[in-house]
Design a protein around this motif. Structure first.
Motif, PDB file in Angstrom:
ATOM      1  N   CYS A 194       0.084  -1.350   0.022  1.00  0.00           N
ATOM      2  CA  CYS A 194       0.530   0.450  -0.246  1.00  0.00           C
ATOM      3  C   CYS A 194       1.348   1.555   0.166  1.00  0.00           C
ATOM      4  N   ASP A 195       1.738   0.895   0.816  1.00  0.00           N
ATOM      5  CA  ASP A 195       2.802   2.222   1.177  1.00  0.00           C
ATOM      6  C   ASP A 195       4.083   2.768  -0.240  1.00  0.00           C
ATOM      7  N   ALA A 196       4.138   2.026  -1.483  1.00  0.00           N
ATOM      8  CA  ALA A 196       4.655   2.196  -2.187  1.00  0.00           C
ATOM      9  C   ALA A 196       3.750   2.213  -3.478  1.00  0.00           C
ATOM     10  N   PHE A 197       2.144   2.381  -3.545  1.00  0.00           N
ATOM     11  CA  PHE A 197       1.716   2.324  -4.712  1.00  0.00           C
ATOM     12  C   PHE A 197       0.976   3.946  -4.275  1.00  0.00           C
ATOM     13  N   GLU A 198       1.145   4.428  -2.625  1.00  0.00           N
ATOM     14  CA  GLU A 198      -0.216   6.024  -2.894  1.00  0.00           C
ATOM     15  C   GLU A 198       1.914   6.634  -3.505  1.00  0.00           C
ATOM     16  N   ALA A 199       2.722   6.062  -2.551  1.00  0.00           N
ATOM     17  CA  ALA A 199       4.543   6.513  -2.981  1.00  0.00           C
ATOM     18  C   ALA A 199       4.398   6.927  -4.551  1.00  0.00           C
ATOM     19  N   ASP A 200       3.211   5.998  -5.413  1.00  0.00           N
ATOM     20  CA  ASP A 200       4.265   6.445  -6.632  1.00  0.00           C
ATOM     21  C   ASP A 200       2.720   6.768  -7.160  1.00  0.00           C
ATOM     22  N   VAL A 201       1.702   7.155  -6.942  1.00  0.00           N
ATOM     23  CA  VAL A 201       0.585   8.149  -7.468  1.00  0.00           C
ATOM     24  C   VAL A 201       0.981   9.632  -6.587  1.00  0.00           C
ATOM     25  N   GLU A 202       2.004   9.846  -5.123  1.00  0.00           N
ATOM     26  CA  GLU A 202       1.606  11.034  -4.896  1.00  0.00           C
ATOM     27  C   GLU A 202       3.309  11.037  -5.818  1.00  0.00           C
ATOM     28  N   ALA A 203       4.270  10.711  -6.498  1.00  0.00           N
ATOM     29  CA  ALA A 203       5.314  11.115  -6.906  1.00  0.00           C
ATOM     30  C   ALA A 203       4.654  11.382  -8.902  1.00  0.00           C
ATOM     31  N   ARG A 204       4.219  10.796  -9.387  1.00  0.00           N
ATOM     32  CA  ARG A 204       3.598  11.033 -10.223  1.00  0.00           C
ATOM     33  C   ARG A 204       2.309  12.224 -10.472  1.00  0.00           C
ATOM     34  N   LEU A 205       1.315  12.233  -9.608  1.00  0.00           N
ATOM     35  CA  LEU A 205      -0.208  13.506  -9.751  1.00  0.00           C
ATOM     36  C   LEU A 205       0.307  14.176  -9.038  1.00  0.00           C
ATOM     37  N   GLY A 206       0.757  14.030  -7.826  1.00  0.00           N
ATOM     38  CA  GLY A 206       2.037  14.736  -6.892  1.00  0.00           C
ATOM     39  C   GLY A 206       2.579  16.001  -7.013  1.00  0.00           C
ATOM     40  N   ARG A 207       4.086  15.404  -7.792  1.00  0.00           N
ATOM     41  CA  ARG A 207       4.846  15.795  -7.639  1.00  0.00           C
ATOM     42  C   ARG A 207       5.790  15.850  -9.728  1.00  0.00           C
ATOM     43  N   GLY A 208       4.867  15.379 -10.588  1.00  0.00           N
ATOM     44  CA  GLY A 208       5.327  15.474 -11.639  1.00  0.00           C
ATOM     45  C   GLY A 208       5.811  14.643 -12.140  1.00  0.00           C
ATOM     46  N   LEU A 209       6.550  13.699 -11.307  1.00  0.00           N
ATOM     47  CA  LEU A 209       7.703  12.285 -11.825  1.00  0.00           C
ATOM     48  C   LEU A 209       7.714  11.706 -12.840  1.00  0.00           C
ATOM     49  N   ALA A 210       8.788  11.972 -13.640  1.00  0.00           N
ATOM     50  CA  ALA A 210       8.428  10.729 -14.591  1.00  0.00           C
ATOM     51  C   ALA A 210      10.128   9.946 -14.901  1.00  0.00           C
ATOM     52  N   SER A 211       9.584   9.265 -15.655  1.00  0.00           N
ATOM     53  CA  SER A 211       9.907   7.797 -15.936  1.00  0.00           C
ATOM     54  C   SER A 211      10.601   6.983 -17.309  1.00  0.00           C
ATOM     55  N   LEU A 212      12.146   6.953 -17.316  1.00  0.00           N
ATOM     56  CA  LEU A 212      12.168   6.239 -18.763  1.00  0.00           C
ATOM     57  C   LEU A 212      11.330   5.241 -18.962  1.00  0.00           C
ATOM     58  N   GLY A 213      10.079   5.263 -19.860  1.00  0.00           N
ATOM     59  CA  GLY A 213       8.862   4.590 -20.296  1.00  0.00           C
ATOM     60  C   GLY A 213       8.253   4.432 -18.992  1.00  0.00           C
ATOM     61  N   TYR A 214       6.613   4.092 -19.407  1.00  0.00           N
ATOM     62  CA  TYR A 214       5.608   3.940 -17.944  1.00  0.00           C
ATOM     63  C   TYR A 214       5.783   4.312 -17.025  1.00  0.00           C
ATOM     64  N   SER A 215       5.933   5.814 -17.652  1.00  0.00           N
ATOM     65  CA  SER A 215       5.724   6.447 -16.330  1.00  0.00           C
ATOM     66  C   SER A 215       4.646   6.613 -15.386  1.00  0.00           C
ATOM     67  N   THR A 216       3.145   6.469 -15.400  1.00  0.00           N
ATOM     68  CA  THR A 216       2.140   6.539 -15.169  1.00  0.00           C
ATOM     69  C   THR A 216       1.271   5.169 -14.895  1.00  0.00           C
ATOM     70  N   SER A 217       2.229   4.156 -15.391  1.00  0.00           N
ATOM     71  CA  SER A 217       1.327   2.499 -15.773  1.00  0.00           C
ATOM     72  C   SER A 217       1.281   2.202 -14.683  1.00  0.00           C
ATOM     73  N   LEU A 218       1.608   2.139 -13.160  1.00  0.00           N
ATOM     74  CA  LEU A 218       0.873   1.893 -11.929  1.00  0.00           C
ATOM     75  C   LEU A 218      -0.398   2.548 -11.627  1.00  0.00           C
ATOM     76  N   CYS A 219      -0.510   3.897 -11.820  1.00  0.00           N
ATOM     77  CA  CYS A 219      -1.230   4.439 -11.561  1.00  0.00           C
ATOM     78  C   CYS A 219      -2.809   3.735 -13.010  1.00  0.00           C
ATOM     79  N   TYR A 220      -1.941   3.917 -13.592  1.00  0.00           N
ATOM     80  CA  TYR A 220      -3.032   2.842 -14.882  1.00  0.00           C
ATOM     81  C   TYR A 220      -4.110   1.988 -14.458  1.00  0.00           C
ATOM     82  N   THR A 221      -2.358   0.740 -13.571  1.00  0.00           N
ATOM     83  CA  THR A 221      -3.536  -0.184 -12.941  1.00  0.00           C
ATOM     84  C   THR A 221      -4.036   0.048 -11.441  1.00  0.00           C
ATOM     85  N   VAL A 222      -4.025   1.257 -10.833  1.00  0.00           N
ATOM     86  CA  VAL A 222      -4.532   1.346 -10.181  1.00  0.00           C
ATOM     87  C   VAL A 222      -6.853   2.181 -10.795  1.00  0.00           C
ATOM     88  N   LEU A 223      -6.161   2.551 -11.416  1.00  0.00           N
ATOM     89  CA  LEU A 223      -7.106   3.308 -11.967  1.00  0.00           C
ATOM     90  C   LEU A 223      -8.531   2.334 -12.811  1.00  0.00           C
TER      91      LEU A 223
END
Length: 268
Positions: A92-121
């Motif tokens: 739970c903590d890791a997924f909360e952190a990923d959502v915050e990194a992407r949607l809260g802080r706008g952090l990207a990655s090389l490829g698949y930046s928002t894929s974990l958010c997609y699985t939640v949605l």
């Protein structure tokens, strides 16, 4: 299928460390086919003992792979009727952190930046102890794709396509000169992952991950000229030694840059 999932949910509900069990993947997105299995995610506050999982799954499995750790912790099994299940355990903590990194802080990655958010949605809760998963899903649903994340994805992924010394295109050209088909395939796949990450970000859509990417991309509101034809040609030429696929990828990158410029998204 419903009986299996409901029985699993009832068992996990007895373990306080499990916050939620959700059904995801093609079973809920409408893209299931004869090759599809059922993807389940157990979101946890603590590790679920292997002994508990074995007792739960062995009676129902014709074939069981308990505690696979190749990608993430998971139990995979085939039931007597041939239905295949993949049950993954996520923090739970890791997924909360990923959502915050992407949607809260706008952090990207090389490829698949928002894929974990997609699985939640795109998931359906089966069991949600305190509404934790629903709250996380509601946040993803209600948060517009951040402008800073659009910019972050493009600034991180566009240069590695072909704009820097050790770009994917340069690595592909080196592999072509070496006649190294494995490296050609590997670097072309990485190039495409960043290309699609840019494309989904430019449309402010979450990245669906590595499956059916072209199909998802074709449904986007906007795309570069000849996108689908370009991607098909890149995949066909990925391991070819008659001509270097980097020449085609460079032309794709030019069309991508023209597209981004037209969208006002070519950042410097």
């Amino acid at each position: 299928m419903n009986r299996t999932i409901n029985e699993l949910a009832a068992s996990f509900a007895k373990r306080e460390g499990v916050e939620a069990l959700v059904l995801a993947g093609s079973a809920v997105t409408g893209f299931a086919d004869e090759e599809s299995d059922y993807d389940l995610y157990a979101y946890t506050r603590e590790a679920v003992p292997v002994e508990f999982r074995a007792k739960l799954l062995k009676p129902r499995a014709a074939r069981l792979e308990l505690h696979n750790t190749f990608w993430e912790w998971s139990d995979e099994w085939v039931e007597p009727d041939g239905i295949c299940f993949d049950l993954m355990y996520r923090s739970c903590d890791a997924f909360e952190a990923d959502v915050e990194a992407r949607l809260g802080r706008g952090l990207a990655s090389l490829g698949y930046s928002t894929s974990l958010c997609y699985t939640v949605l795109h998931a359906t809760p089966v069991f949600d102890r305190r509404g934790w998963f629903q709250a996380l899903q509601d946040r993803v649903k209600s948060t517009p794709y951040p402008d800073r994340l659009v910019e972050g994805v493009i600034k991180l992924n566009l240069p590695v396509l072909g704009g820097i010394i050790h770009s994917y295109e340069q690595q592909i050209r080196s592999a072509f000169r070496r006649r190294d088909r494995v490296s050609l395939n590997h670097r072309t796949a990485a190039w495409l992952a960043s290309y699609f990450d840019i494309l989904f970000a430019a449309n402010r859509r979450l990245n669906p991950g590595e499956k059916r990417l072209l199909m998802h991309a074709q449904a986007l509101p906007t795309a570069p000229e000849s996108m689908a034809t370009d991607v098909e040609a890149a995949c066909t030429g990925a391991c070819g030694l008659e001509s270097c696929v980097a020449d085609h990828l460079e032309a794709m990158r030019t069309r991508l840059q023209q597209y981004l410029q037209g969208q006002g998204l070519l950042f410097h």
